[in-house]
Design a protein around this motif. Structure first.
Motif, PDB file in Angstrom:
ATOM      1  N   LEU A 150       0.357   3.697  -0.501  1.00  0.00           N
ATOM      2  CA  LEU A 150       0.456   2.916  -1.701  1.00  0.00           C
ATOM      3  C   LEU A 150       1.891   2.742  -1.934  1.00  0.00           C
ATOM      4  O   LEU A 150       2.281   1.598  -2.469  1.00  0.00           O
ATOM      5  CB  LEU A 150      -0.482   3.252  -2.821  1.00  0.00           C
ATOM      6  CG  LEU A 150      -2.101   2.950  -2.801  1.00  0.00           C
ATOM      7  CD1 LEU A 150      -2.571   3.824  -3.860  1.00  0.00           C
ATOM      8  CD2 LEU A 150      -2.270   1.485  -2.942  1.00  0.00           C
ATOM      9  N   LEU A 151       2.593   3.758  -2.196  1.00  0.00           N
ATOM     10  CA  LEU A 151       4.130   3.769  -2.420  1.00  0.00           C
ATOM     11  C   LEU A 151       4.624   2.918  -1.331  1.00  0.00           C
ATOM     12  O   LEU A 151       5.648   2.194  -1.976  1.00  0.00           O
ATOM     13  CB  LEU A 151       4.327   5.114  -2.527  1.00  0.00           C
ATOM     14  CG  LEU A 151       4.057   6.087  -3.528  1.00  0.00           C
ATOM     15  CD1 LEU A 151       4.447   7.230  -3.306  1.00  0.00           C
ATOM     16  CD2 LEU A 151       4.151   5.445  -5.082  1.00  0.00           C
ATOM     17  N   LYS A 152       4.514   3.022  -0.152  1.00  0.00           N
ATOM     18  CA  LYS A 152       5.115   2.286   0.783  1.00  0.00           C
ATOM     19  C   LYS A 152       4.858   0.896   0.636  1.00  0.00           C
ATOM     20  O   LYS A 152       5.730   0.016   0.654  1.00  0.00           O
ATOM     21  CB  LYS A 152       4.722   2.874   2.334  1.00  0.00           C
ATOM     22  CG  LYS A 152       5.577   2.102   3.236  1.00  0.00           C
ATOM     23  CD  LYS A 152       5.129   2.950   4.697  1.00  0.00           C
ATOM     24  CE  LYS A 152       6.234   2.453   5.714  1.00  0.00           C
ATOM     25  NZ  LYS A 152       5.776   3.392   7.005  1.00  0.00           N
TER      26      LYS A 152
ATOM     27  N   LEU B 198      -7.900   3.797  -6.089  1.00  0.00           N
ATOM     28  CA  LEU B 198      -7.389   5.015  -5.960  1.00  0.00           C
ATOM     29  C   LEU B 198      -8.464   6.314  -5.827  1.00  0.00           C
ATOM     30  O   LEU B 198      -8.363   7.232  -5.209  1.00  0.00           O
ATOM     31  CB  LEU B 198      -6.650   5.246  -7.325  1.00  0.00           C
ATOM     32  CG  LEU B 198      -5.279   4.764  -7.585  1.00  0.00           C
ATOM     33  CD1 LEU B 198      -4.528   4.816  -9.007  1.00  0.00           C
ATOM     34  CD2 LEU B 198      -4.219   5.099  -6.583  1.00  0.00           C
ATOM     35  N   ILE B 199      -9.597   6.156  -6.504  1.00  0.00           N
ATOM     36  CA  ILE B 199     -10.538   6.971  -6.514  1.00  0.00           C
ATOM     37  C   ILE B 199     -11.264   7.097  -5.324  1.00  0.00           C
ATOM     38  O   ILE B 199     -11.596   7.962  -4.688  1.00  0.00           O
ATOM     39  CB  ILE B 199     -11.593   6.934  -7.708  1.00  0.00           C
ATOM     40  CG1 ILE B 199     -10.589   7.099  -8.994  1.00  0.00           C
ATOM     41  CG2 ILE B 199     -12.727   7.897  -7.664  1.00  0.00           C
ATOM     42  CD1 ILE B 199     -11.429   7.070 -10.418  1.00  0.00           C
TER      43      ILE B 199
ATOM     44  N   LYS C  24       9.567   4.229  -4.850  1.00  0.00           N
ATOM     45  CA  LYS C  24       9.949   5.602  -4.459  1.00  0.00           C
ATOM     46  C   LYS C  24       9.296   6.732  -5.212  1.00  0.00           C
ATOM     47  O   LYS C  24       8.967   6.583  -6.390  1.00  0.00           O
ATOM     48  CB  LYS C  24      11.292   5.886  -4.562  1.00  0.00           C
ATOM     49  CG  LYS C  24      12.433   4.877  -3.833  1.00  0.00           C
ATOM     50  CD  LYS C  24      12.591   5.343  -2.360  1.00  0.00           C
ATOM     51  CE  LYS C  24      13.504   4.476  -1.636  1.00  0.00           C
ATOM     52  NZ  LYS C  24      13.466   4.638  -0.407  1.00  0.00           N
ATOM     53  N   GLN C  25       9.074   7.941  -4.668  1.00  0.00           N
ATOM     54  CA  GLN C  25       8.295   9.078  -5.401  1.00  0.00           C
ATOM     55  C   GLN C  25       9.013   9.222  -6.772  1.00  0.00           C
ATOM     56  O   GLN C  25       8.082   9.544  -7.935  1.00  0.00           O
ATOM     57  CB  GLN C  25       8.265  10.321  -4.683  1.00  0.00           C
ATOM     58  CG  GLN C  25       7.341  10.023  -3.505  1.00  0.00           C
ATOM     59  CD  GLN C  25       7.256  11.355  -2.856  1.00  0.00           C
ATOM     60  OE1 GLN C  25       7.421  12.454  -3.239  1.00  0.00           O
ATOM     61  NE2 GLN C  25       6.662  11.232  -1.524  1.00  0.00           N
ATOM     62  N   LYS C  26      10.503   9.292  -6.785  1.00  0.00           N
ATOM     63  CA  LYS C  26      11.310   9.458  -8.122  1.00  0.00           C
ATOM     64  C   LYS C  26      10.836   8.446  -9.219  1.00  0.00           C
ATOM     65  O   LYS C  26      10.849   8.821 -10.339  1.00  0.00           O
ATOM     66  CB  LYS C  26      12.507   9.367  -7.700  1.00  0.00           C
ATOM     67  CG  LYS C  26      13.494   9.806  -8.804  1.00  0.00           C
ATOM     68  CD  LYS C  26      15.037   9.943  -8.371  1.00  0.00           C
ATOM     69  CE  LYS C  26      15.946  10.091  -9.414  1.00  0.00           C
ATOM     70  NZ  LYS C  26      17.397  10.201  -9.032  1.00  0.00           N
ATOM     71  N   TRP C  27      10.787   7.111  -8.972  1.00  0.00           N
ATOM     72  CA  TRP C  27      10.615   6.303  -9.667  1.00  0.00           C
ATOM     73  C   TRP C  27       9.237   6.454 -10.535  1.00  0.00           C
ATOM     74  O   TRP C  27       9.004   6.398 -11.415  1.00  0.00           O
ATOM     75  CB  TRP C  27      10.536   4.925  -9.072  1.00  0.00           C
ATOM     76  CG  TRP C  27      10.442   3.639  -9.963  1.00  0.00           C
ATOM     77  CD1 TRP C  27      11.175   2.968 -10.925  1.00  0.00           C
ATOM     78  CD2 TRP C  27       9.033   3.187 -10.339  1.00  0.00           C
ATOM     79  NE1 TRP C  27      10.641   1.973 -11.563  1.00  0.00           N
ATOM     80  CE2 TRP C  27       9.454   1.952 -11.066  1.00  0.00           C
ATOM     81  CE3 TRP C  27       7.644   3.184  -9.661  1.00  0.00           C
ATOM     82  CZ2 TRP C  27       8.300   1.161 -11.631  1.00  0.00           C
ATOM     83  CZ3 TRP C  27       6.758   2.358 -10.187  1.00  0.00           C
ATOM     84  CH2 TRP C  27       7.100   1.546 -11.080  1.00  0.00           C
ATOM     85  N   LEU C  28       8.084   6.921  -9.542  1.00  0.00           N
ATOM     86  CA  LEU C  28       6.931   7.083 -10.160  1.00  0.00           C
ATOM     87  C   LEU C  28       6.832   8.092 -10.901  1.00  0.00           C
ATOM     88  O   LEU C  28       6.258   8.060 -12.010  1.00  0.00           O
ATOM     89  CB  LEU C  28       5.975   7.119  -8.714  1.00  0.00           C
ATOM     90  CG  LEU C  28       4.369   7.246  -9.285  1.00  0.00           C
ATOM     91  CD1 LEU C  28       3.760   6.126 -10.052  1.00  0.00           C
ATOM     92  CD2 LEU C  28       3.583   7.438  -8.009  1.00  0.00           C
ATOM     93  N   ALA C  29       7.214   9.177 -10.442  1.00  0.00           N
ATOM     94  CA  ALA C  29       7.571  10.424 -11.182  1.00  0.00           C
ATOM     95  C   ALA C  29       8.141  10.182 -12.722  1.00  0.00           C
ATOM     96  O   ALA C  29       7.518  10.553 -13.707  1.00  0.00           O
ATOM     97  CB  ALA C  29       8.238  11.645 -10.676  1.00  0.00           C
TER      98      ALA C  29
ATOM     99  N   ILE D 156      -2.835  -1.439  -9.553  1.00  0.00           N
ATOM    100  CA  ILE D 156      -3.922  -1.587  -8.617  1.00  0.00           C
ATOM    101  C   ILE D 156      -5.205  -1.163  -9.265  1.00  0.00           C
ATOM    102  O   ILE D 156      -5.031  -0.207 -10.206  1.00  0.00           O
ATOM    103  CB  ILE D 156      -3.679  -0.569  -7.469  1.00  0.00           C
ATOM    104  CG1 ILE D 156      -3.482   0.854  -7.912  1.00  0.00           C
ATOM    105  CG2 ILE D 156      -2.630  -1.370  -6.490  1.00  0.00           C
ATOM    106  CD1 ILE D 156      -3.179   1.629  -6.576  1.00  0.00           C
ATOM    107  N   PRO D 157      -6.303  -1.356  -8.930  1.00  0.00           N
ATOM    108  CA  PRO D 157      -7.601  -0.837  -9.606  1.00  0.00           C
ATOM    109  C   PRO D 157      -7.834   0.655  -9.562  1.00  0.00           C
ATOM    110  O   PRO D 157      -7.328   1.139  -8.267  1.00  0.00           O
ATOM    111  CB  PRO D 157      -8.541  -1.761  -8.753  1.00  0.00           C
ATOM    112  CG  PRO D 157      -8.156  -2.855  -8.156  1.00  0.00           C
ATOM    113  CD  PRO D 157      -6.493  -2.522  -7.806  1.00  0.00           C
ATOM    114  N   LEU D 158      -8.183   1.019 -10.486  1.00  0.00           N
ATOM    115  CA  LEU D 158      -8.644   2.658 -10.508  1.00  0.00           C
ATOM    116  C   LEU D 158      -9.378   2.842  -9.450  1.00  0.00           C
ATOM    117  O   LEU D 158      -9.374   4.025  -8.673  1.00  0.00           O
ATOM    118  CB  LEU D 158      -9.083   2.892 -11.719  1.00  0.00           C
ATOM    119  CG  LEU D 158      -9.257   4.370 -11.976  1.00  0.00           C
ATOM    120  CD1 LEU D 158      -7.977   5.252 -11.764  1.00  0.00           C
ATOM    121  CD2 LEU D 158      -9.946   4.728 -13.232  1.00  0.00           C
ATOM    122  N   LYS D 159     -10.423   1.966  -9.156  1.00  0.00           N
ATOM    123  CA  LYS D 159     -11.305   2.215  -8.170  1.00  0.00           C
ATOM    124  C   LYS D 159     -10.778   2.516  -6.688  1.00  0.00           C
ATOM    125  O   LYS D 159     -11.304   3.295  -5.776  1.00  0.00           O
ATOM    126  CB  LYS D 159     -12.338   0.992  -7.879  1.00  0.00           C
ATOM    127  CG  LYS D 159     -13.457   1.038  -8.963  1.00  0.00           C
ATOM    128  CD  LYS D 159     -14.403  -0.228  -8.520  1.00  0.00           C
ATOM    129  CE  LYS D 159     -15.392  -0.365  -9.578  1.00  0.00           C
ATOM    130  NZ  LYS D 159     -16.229  -1.485  -9.467  1.00  0.00           N
TER     131      LYS D 159
END
Length: 58
Positions: free
Chosen positions: A5-7, A56-57, A12-17, A51-54
């Protein structure tokens, strides 16, 4: 799954964090499946990445 998803989103992981208020290590652990995000964090990830929560789950 989070790594892909990040790709796709070009994030970047840093941005999400920073957006989630967690450490880069925490996001890295999620990406490497060393840990799983809580429901609260999944909801925030869904919101931040638009993105929809579904997705991710499930």
């Amino acid at each position: 799954m989070l790594k892909d998803l990040l790709k796709v989103k070009g994030v970047k992981q840093k941005w999400l964090a920073q957006r989630l208020g967690v450490s880069e290590v925490t996001v890295s652990n999620w990406v490497q499946d060393k840990a799983a995000p809580s429901r609260k964090h999944l909801e925030k990830i869904s919101e931040v990445l638009n993105i929809p929560l579904k997705e991710l789950i499930g």
